[in-house]
Design an enzyme around this catalytic site. Structure first.
Site, PDB file in Angstrom:
ATOM      1  N   ARG A 169       0.854  -1.202   0.000  1.00  0.00           N
ATOM      2  CA  ARG A 169       0.000   0.000   0.000  1.00  0.00           C
ATOM      3  C   ARG A 169       0.886   1.247   0.000  1.00  0.00           C
ATOM      4  NH1 ARG A 169      -4.274  -0.092   4.684  1.00  0.00           N
ATOM      5  NH2 ARG A 169      -5.154  -1.815   3.483  1.00  0.00           N
TER       6      ARG A 169
ATOM      7  N   CYS B 287     -14.993  -3.374  -1.614  1.00  0.00           N
ATOM      8  CA  CYS B 287     -13.633  -3.667  -1.149  1.00  0.00           C
ATOM      9  C   CYS B 287     -13.058  -4.797  -2.018  1.00  0.00           C
ATOM     10  CB  CYS B 287     -13.664  -4.079   0.317  1.00  0.00           C
ATOM     11  SG  CYS B 287     -14.371  -5.718   0.549  1.00  0.00           S
TER      12      CYS B 287
HETATM   13 FE1  SRM Z   1      -9.510  -2.271   5.456  1.00  0.00          FE
HETATM   14  C1  SRM Z   1      -8.193  -4.997   6.950  1.00  0.00           C
HETATM   15  C2  SRM Z   1      -8.416  -3.398   2.575  1.00  0.00           C
HETATM   16  C3  SRM Z   1     -10.204   0.735   4.192  1.00  0.00           C
HETATM   17  C4  SRM Z   1     -11.426  -1.533   8.268  1.00  0.00           C
HETATM   18  N1  SRM Z   1      -8.447  -3.894   4.953  1.00  0.00           N
HETATM   19  C5  SRM Z   1      -7.961  -4.899   5.757  1.00  0.00           C
HETATM   20  C6  SRM Z   1      -7.018  -5.822   4.970  1.00  0.00           C
HETATM   21  C7  SRM Z   1      -5.623  -5.294   5.102  1.00  0.00           C
HETATM   22  C8  SRM Z   1      -7.146  -7.328   5.310  1.00  0.00           C
HETATM   23  C9  SRM Z   1      -6.237  -7.899   6.369  1.00  0.00           C
HETATM   24  O1  SRM Z   1      -6.107  -7.334   7.461  1.00  0.00           O
HETATM   25  O2  SRM Z   1      -5.672  -8.958   6.094  1.00  0.00           O
HETATM   26  C10 SRM Z   1      -7.586  -5.591   3.533  1.00  0.00           C
HETATM   27  C11 SRM Z   1      -6.630  -5.873   2.376  1.00  0.00           C
HETATM   28  C12 SRM Z   1      -7.391  -6.486   1.236  1.00  0.00           C
HETATM   29  C13 SRM Z   1      -6.630  -6.657  -0.004  1.00  0.00           C
HETATM   30  O3  SRM Z   1      -6.479  -7.790  -0.477  1.00  0.00           O
HETATM   31  O4  SRM Z   1      -6.177  -5.663  -0.586  1.00  0.00           O
HETATM   32  C14 SRM Z   1      -8.161  -4.199   3.665  1.00  0.00           C
HETATM   33  N2  SRM Z   1      -9.223  -1.464   3.759  1.00  0.00           N
HETATM   34  C15 SRM Z   1      -8.840  -2.103   2.631  1.00  0.00           C
HETATM   35  C16 SRM Z   1      -8.958  -1.208   1.407  1.00  0.00           C
HETATM   36  C17 SRM Z   1      -7.896  -1.454   0.359  1.00  0.00           C
HETATM   37  C18 SRM Z   1     -10.369  -1.380   0.821  1.00  0.00           C
HETATM   38  C19 SRM Z   1     -10.677  -0.655  -0.458  1.00  0.00           C
HETATM   39  O5  SRM Z   1     -11.617  -1.101  -1.113  1.00  0.00           O
HETATM   40  O6  SRM Z   1     -10.056   0.334  -0.807  1.00  0.00           O
HETATM   41  C20 SRM Z   1      -8.888   0.160   2.100  1.00  0.00           C
HETATM   42  C21 SRM Z   1      -7.493   0.670   2.271  1.00  0.00           C
HETATM   43  C22 SRM Z   1      -7.477   2.026   2.872  1.00  0.00           C
HETATM   44  C23 SRM Z   1      -6.146   2.699   2.932  1.00  0.00           C
HETATM   45  O7  SRM Z   1      -5.674   3.158   1.902  1.00  0.00           O
HETATM   46  O8  SRM Z   1      -5.606   2.828   4.024  1.00  0.00           O
HETATM   47  C24 SRM Z   1      -9.476  -0.173   3.463  1.00  0.00           C
HETATM   48  N3  SRM Z   1     -10.552  -0.659   6.166  1.00  0.00           N
HETATM   49  C25 SRM Z   1     -10.829   0.431   5.393  1.00  0.00           C
HETATM   50  C26 SRM Z   1     -11.876   1.205   5.986  1.00  0.00           C
HETATM   51  C27 SRM Z   1     -12.558   2.421   5.378  1.00  0.00           C
HETATM   52  C28 SRM Z   1     -11.873   3.693   5.715  1.00  0.00           C
HETATM   53  O9  SRM Z   1     -10.963   3.733   6.545  1.00  0.00           O
HETATM   54  O10 SRM Z   1     -12.284   4.688   5.142  1.00  0.00           O
HETATM   55  C29 SRM Z   1     -12.233   0.572   7.168  1.00  0.00           C
HETATM   56  C30 SRM Z   1     -13.339   1.001   8.146  1.00  0.00           C
HETATM   57  C31 SRM Z   1     -12.939   2.182   8.964  1.00  0.00           C
HETATM   58  C32 SRM Z   1     -12.215   1.756  10.198  1.00  0.00           C
HETATM   59  O11 SRM Z   1     -11.008   1.527  10.131  1.00  0.00           O
HETATM   60  O12 SRM Z   1     -12.861   1.634  11.225  1.00  0.00           O
HETATM   61  C33 SRM Z   1     -11.384  -0.605   7.257  1.00  0.00           C
HETATM   62  N4  SRM Z   1      -9.755  -3.104   7.376  1.00  0.00           N
HETATM   63  C34 SRM Z   1     -10.627  -2.664   8.325  1.00  0.00           C
HETATM   64  C35 SRM Z   1     -10.600  -3.572   9.437  1.00  0.00           C
HETATM   65  C36 SRM Z   1     -11.418  -3.428  10.750  1.00  0.00           C
HETATM   66  C37 SRM Z   1     -10.650  -2.574  11.685  1.00  0.00           C
HETATM   67  C38 SRM Z   1     -11.275  -2.336  13.024  1.00  0.00           C
HETATM   68  O13 SRM Z   1     -10.510  -1.975  13.913  1.00  0.00           O
HETATM   69  O14 SRM Z   1     -12.460  -2.434  13.209  1.00  0.00           O
HETATM   70  C39 SRM Z   1      -9.678  -4.595   9.103  1.00  0.00           C
HETATM   71  C40 SRM Z   1      -9.284  -5.805   9.963  1.00  0.00           C
HETATM   72  C41 SRM Z   1      -8.244  -5.474  10.965  1.00  0.00           C
HETATM   73  O15 SRM Z   1      -7.631  -4.412  10.951  1.00  0.00           O
HETATM   74  O16 SRM Z   1      -8.034  -6.340  11.807  1.00  0.00           O
HETATM   75  C42 SRM Z   1      -9.177  -4.269   7.803  1.00  0.00           C
HETATM   76 FE1  SF4 Z   2     -11.845  -5.418   4.277  1.00  0.00          FE
HETATM   77 FE2  SF4 Z   2     -13.308  -7.537   4.872  1.00  0.00          FE
HETATM   78 FE3  SF4 Z   2     -13.271  -6.524   2.411  1.00  0.00          FE
HETATM   79 FE4  SF4 Z   2     -11.166  -7.829   3.368  1.00  0.00          FE
HETATM   80  S1  SF4 Z   2     -13.211  -8.661   2.946  1.00  0.00           S
HETATM   81  S2  SF4 Z   2     -11.126  -5.946   2.217  1.00  0.00           S
HETATM   82  S3  SF4 Z   2     -11.184  -7.114   5.504  1.00  0.00           S
HETATM   83  S4  SF4 Z   2     -14.093  -5.564   4.273  1.00  0.00           S
END
Ligand code: SRM
Ligand code: SF4
Length: 578
Positions: free
Chosen positions: A76, A429
């Site tokens: 990223r 996503c």
């Molecule tokens: Fe996310 C985890 C992708 C925005 C909440 N997120 C992940 C992971 C890294 C999976 C993992 O932990 O193994 C995903 C990677 C998937 C892949 O194959 O690429 C992933 N998150 C993404 C992205 C790429 C989705 C997208 O369609 O663009 C976004 C990257 C953002 C960035 O550039 O930083 C992304 N994630 C978000 C958002 C939305 C936002 O922030 O606007 C959220 C909800 C807001 C929040 O954080 O509360 C979000 N992602 C999570 C969570 C739940 C976190 C929590 O504490 O509740 C996880 C799981 C974790 O962290 O354990 C997670």
């Molecule tokens: Fe985030 Fe869940 Fe989508 Fe993976 S499957 S990118 S953790 S919302």
């Protein structure tokens, strides 16, 4: 032996032992025999902006052949405010072709992701990114992530200051460890004895920390979804300071009532000069009081939820040597996706192009990757990635617009006029096959479902409805489903919880509308509500607003927990009568 519930989590232990995020990453990178990273390194890699993943489509086949998982890396790249120069965009594009599965994926937080980088090329890929004066440091991990900023590249005082503040937060909150430089760039081990992380300390934050900066009336970045945010207050055309919000977050776990998605709380108002420090002070409270035992309860929203916003405000006052005034009331949000042509300043224009689910990749229908490369190469324009997974070409001269549109046409890239209002605001996503946490499809399923939804809206006679539709492959909320008008949240393969009742403004939570819906039954589950909406909506009323009225909500809904009762069941008789 029973687990001590006050013991620090495994990730806290990993950080503690890591020598400021070094672990054994360098050694494993150099070892050609090691096909993957293990144990603590898996956690530490995230702080450097990369995740070890495997292609889940290949798991079963490989198992049959007696092979292990096909490991590769997601990287990223953090871009504060989503801003890239023409050269940076072309470099990012070239890196995609050389080292990855080929695509650039715009994230929901204005960053970009690559997938499929092999271990043997991981260091070179990271180095190339840094040579473009971009970084992956802190794009993931328990630190301040990519700092978001409202996307339109206006050069007036207000927007210039918004972007400046976002850049300053990014610099201020960046980890200071030399580990990143050592491992990925110059390979020289530094003297560790005198290295300190002045703000984070050796344990960094309890969990991720997300920040966004915007201006009142413009919430394209969904500022209420983050751990901390600044909303610019404009009086008589001048930016006078920021409203500060804290404690938003969208991840939850199905079936667990103590996990929830939360709209950020109002903290107060600070001057422009104090905005950056306010964000650091919010983070310092989180650093000092956040839960470090249970990562499912570690986000800032749980700390504020437990201790109360008044406690938090008092703690902020204690730590701040500047004035924190009362929250300033702000007008209703006008959401904009900035697609199409807009004036940037006296001499320049910008042009927003929809990128379905953020995926920049040529396919049979459309060659957006080639088109974007050609536009940037020929016209020399900059690029800003938006929080809705799309992009803006910036700094255009008016006479360049026809050439830009001709390139879009040549490669069959949809112009905004040809998109339905439903599709243009949709997001999904990545989910399968790269995300290790996905339990259902998302990016690969939404485009077809969107066609069905478009057809249904059209056949009911409400094809022009402006609404947000979002899908995620699990309840973590990466495409911000819980603030959308309609959302599909993965439960199991082919099965989704359906949420209704958020809105484009991003300041309200949706409700669980129907539980465990098969994707083939999504349209029929939605239809009664759409019919009722068509017949009973007020003029200009959005679907989410209408649903809240139907539920007779007197107050804006700011939280949705992992264990909600479906509201459709409550309304079923009423809705079906419609
Ligand atoms: Fe996310 C985890 C992708 C925005 C909440 N997120 C992940 C992971 C890294 C999976 C993992 O932990 O193994 C995903 C990677 C998937 C892949 O194959 O690429 C992933 N998150 C993404 C992205 C790429 C989705 C997208 O369609 O663009 C976004 C990257 C953002 C960035 O550039 O930083 C992304 N994630 C978000 C958002 C939305 C936002 O922030 O606007 C959220 C909800 C807001 C929040 O954080 O509360 C979000 N992602 C999570 C969570 C739940 C976190 C929590 O504490 O509740 C996880 C799981 C974790 O962290 O354990 C997670
Ligand atoms: Fe985030 Fe869940 Fe989508 Fe993976 S499957 S990118 S953790 S919302």
């Amino acid at each position: 032996m029973a687990k001590d519930k006050n013991a620090p989590s495994k990730v806290e232990v990993a950080k503690d032992k890591s020598a400021n995020l070094r672990g054994t990453i360098d050694e494993v990178l150099k070892d050609p025999e090691a096909e993957k990273f293990e144990h603590d390194d898996l956690q530490l890699l995230k702080f450097h902006g990369t995740y070890q993943q495997d292609n889940r489509d290949q798991r079963a086949e490989r198992r049959k052949e007696g092979l292990g998982k096909a490991y590769s890396f997601m990287i990223r790249v953090a871009l504060p405010g989503g801003v890239a120069t023409a050269k940076q965009y072309l470099d990012l594009d070239a890196i995609a072709a050389k080292y990855t599965t080929g695509s650039i994926r715009i994230t929901t937080r204005q960053a970009i992701q690559y997938h499929g980088v092999i271990k043997g090329e991981l260091r070179e890929t990271m180095k190339s990114i840094n040579e473009s004066l971009l970084t992956t440091l802190a794009a993931c991990g328990d630190v301040c992530r990519n700092v978001m900023a409202s996307a339109p590249p206006f050069t007036d005082e207000v927007y210039t200051q918004i972007r400046k503040t976002a850049d300053e937060v990014a610099v201020d909150m960046a980890p200071k460890t030399g580990a990143y430089h050592e491992i990925w760039i110059d390979g020289e081990r530094q003297h560790l004895e005198d290295e300190v992380e002045p703000f984070y300390g050796k344990h960094y934050l309890p969990r991720k920390y997300k920040v966004g900066v915007t201006v009142m009336g413009d919430n394209q970045i969904d500022v209420y979804s983050y751990d901390a945010g600044l909303i610019g207050i404009v009086e008589d055309g001048k930016l006078v300071g920021y409203n500060v919000v804290a404690g938003g977050g969208l991840g939850l776990s199905h079936g667990r009532a103590n996990t929830y998605a939360q709209i950020a709380y109002r903290v107060g108002f600070v001057s422009i000069a104090d905005g950056v420090q306010a964000i650091q002070n919010v983070a310092s409270i989180y650093r000092d009081f956040g839960n470090r035992n249970d990562r499912k309860q570690a986000r800032l929203k749980y700390l504020i939820g437990e201790k109360g916003i008044e406690w938090f405000q008092a703690e902020m006052k204690k730590r701040s040597d500047f004035d924190i005034q009362l929250w300033r009331e702000i007008p209703e949000v006008e959401n904009q996706d900035w697609l199409g042509l807009h004036q940037q300043d006296d001499d320049h224009w910008f042009y927003g192009v929809f990128v379905e689910n953020g995926r920049i990749l040529d396919n049979d229908k459309s060659k957006n990757q080639t088109a974007f490369r050609e536009i940037v190469e020929q016209l020399g324009v900059g690029v800003t990635f938006t929080a809705q997974q799309s992009l803006l070409f910036t700094g255009l001269k008016k006479d360049q617009v026809p050439a830009l549109e001709a390139i879009l046409e040549k490669y069959n890239v949809a112009k905004v006029e040809t998109l339905s209002n439903a599709r243009r605001y949709s997001m999904a996503c990545p989910a399968m096959p790269t995300c290790g946490l996905a339990v259902a499809e998302s990016e690969r399923a939404l485009p077809t479902l969107m066609t069905d939804i478009e057809n249904k809206l059209e056949s009911i006679g409400i094809g022009d409805t402006q609404l947000t539709i979002r899908m995620t492959g699990c309840p973590n909320g990466c495409a911000r489903p819980y603030t959308a008008d309609i959302a599909f949240v993965g439960r199991r393969p082919g099965i989704y919880h359906m949420f209704v009742g958020g809105r484009l403004a991003g300041d309200r939570m949706a409700d669980l509308y129907a539980a465990d819906v098969k994707i083939e039954e999504a349209i029929e589950t939605l239809e009664p509500l759409l019919l009722k909406y068509k017949s009973d909506r007020n003029e200009g009323e959005g679907l989410g607003d209408f649903y809240q009225r139907l539920l007779d909500r007197s107050e804006t809904s700011t939280r949705v927990t992992g264990k909600e009762e479906p509201t459709f069941d409550q309304l079923a008789p009423l809705v079906q009568l419609g």
